[in-house]
Design an enzyme around this catalytic site. Sequence first.
Site, short mmCIF file in Angstrom:
data_model
loop_
_atom_site.label_atom_id
_atom_site.label_comp_id
_atom_site.label_asym_id
_atom_site.label_seq_id
_atom_site.Cartn_x
_atom_site.Cartn_y
_atom_site.Cartn_z
N TYR A 1 -15.45 0.13 7.96
CA TYR A 1 -14.02 0.39 8.19
C TYR A 1 -13.68 0.18 9.69
CZ TYR A 1 -9.78 3.36 8.57
OH TYR A 1 -8.53 3.86 8.83
N GLY B 1 0.86 -1.19 0.00
CA GLY B 1 0.00 0.00 0.00
C GLY B 1 0.88 1.23 0.00
#
Length: 316
Positions: free
Chosen positions: A145, A11
């Site tokens: 999330y 990422g």
Amino acid sequence: MLMQENILVIGANGQIGTELVNHLRSVYGSDNVVACDIRRPDYDTKNAGPFEFVNVLEKENLRQIYQKYKPKQVYLLAAILSATGEQNPKLAWDLNMNGLLNVLDFCLEFGTRKIYWPSSIAVFGPNSPKQQTPQFCTMDPNTVYGISKLAGERWCEYYFHKYGLDIRSIRYPGLISWKAAPGGGTTDYAIHIFHDALKKGKYQSFLSGDTELPMMYMDDAIRGTIELMEAPAENLTIRSSYNFAGMSFTPEVLAAEIRKHIPEFEISYGENDPRQAIASSWPKSIDDSQAQKDWNWKTGFDLSRMTADMLLNLKR
Ligand code: AKB
């Protein structure tokens, strides 16, 4: 040829990854830090050291990367954040949860020494205390999330106790930075406001003027992350994720601070944005005394220093 301390940053093209990769390369040497992402990196990252295309949901792809580099440290930053997650909850759960489990399993198989995985203030919910939210309290996140981060924290602690994996984690507040764009979070207004203040002299906030949230300047977040990763393992008493605080402010207070540099700056407030409900469910400030105690964490940037630094760098 095997390198000394191979580090994977998965990422690497995101808001945190962009700055973390540069920092790690300056400490460990460019060739030892492998930037991994599902997207092509920008020109600078690509040319400053090794890059690999990695999709954490594709096990064979991930296995090849572990086989090639036998990483001693892995930073897993790939995630879908709070606002974007609500648009595609199943995908957010899949990436945030199965991505973590895939990485932890390969770390076990390939003998990775240390792992970093970020959590968030999104693990708290409407029934968590709002002021100076403690390390341990009621946690009832209501975004996918937040749910995935809370479940991820439990998995990290589980892998530490059950398999001895040295996983370290921080609950990031909203992160403010000028180098890379934010990635679809509820706290993103605190970055957009600086860009619009300089470009247009005005900004329409999607959060109400009195919405107070915990925030931190990226320089502090990177320094804190490295300090946690370098702390002696025996000092760490939290193996889920540490509360981590910088500053707290509302859009009104931030606008007033920007006005000290751009007196004509105007702020207005939109209505009915779904991010308001998310922000209202989160803490206003965080008690990070455990991080201070265990690894000597100290905030560096307050609101006025951060604002001055943001404006200076964005103007450049
Ligand atoms: C978000 O707003 O989703 C993130 C976070 C607080 O984790 N910035």
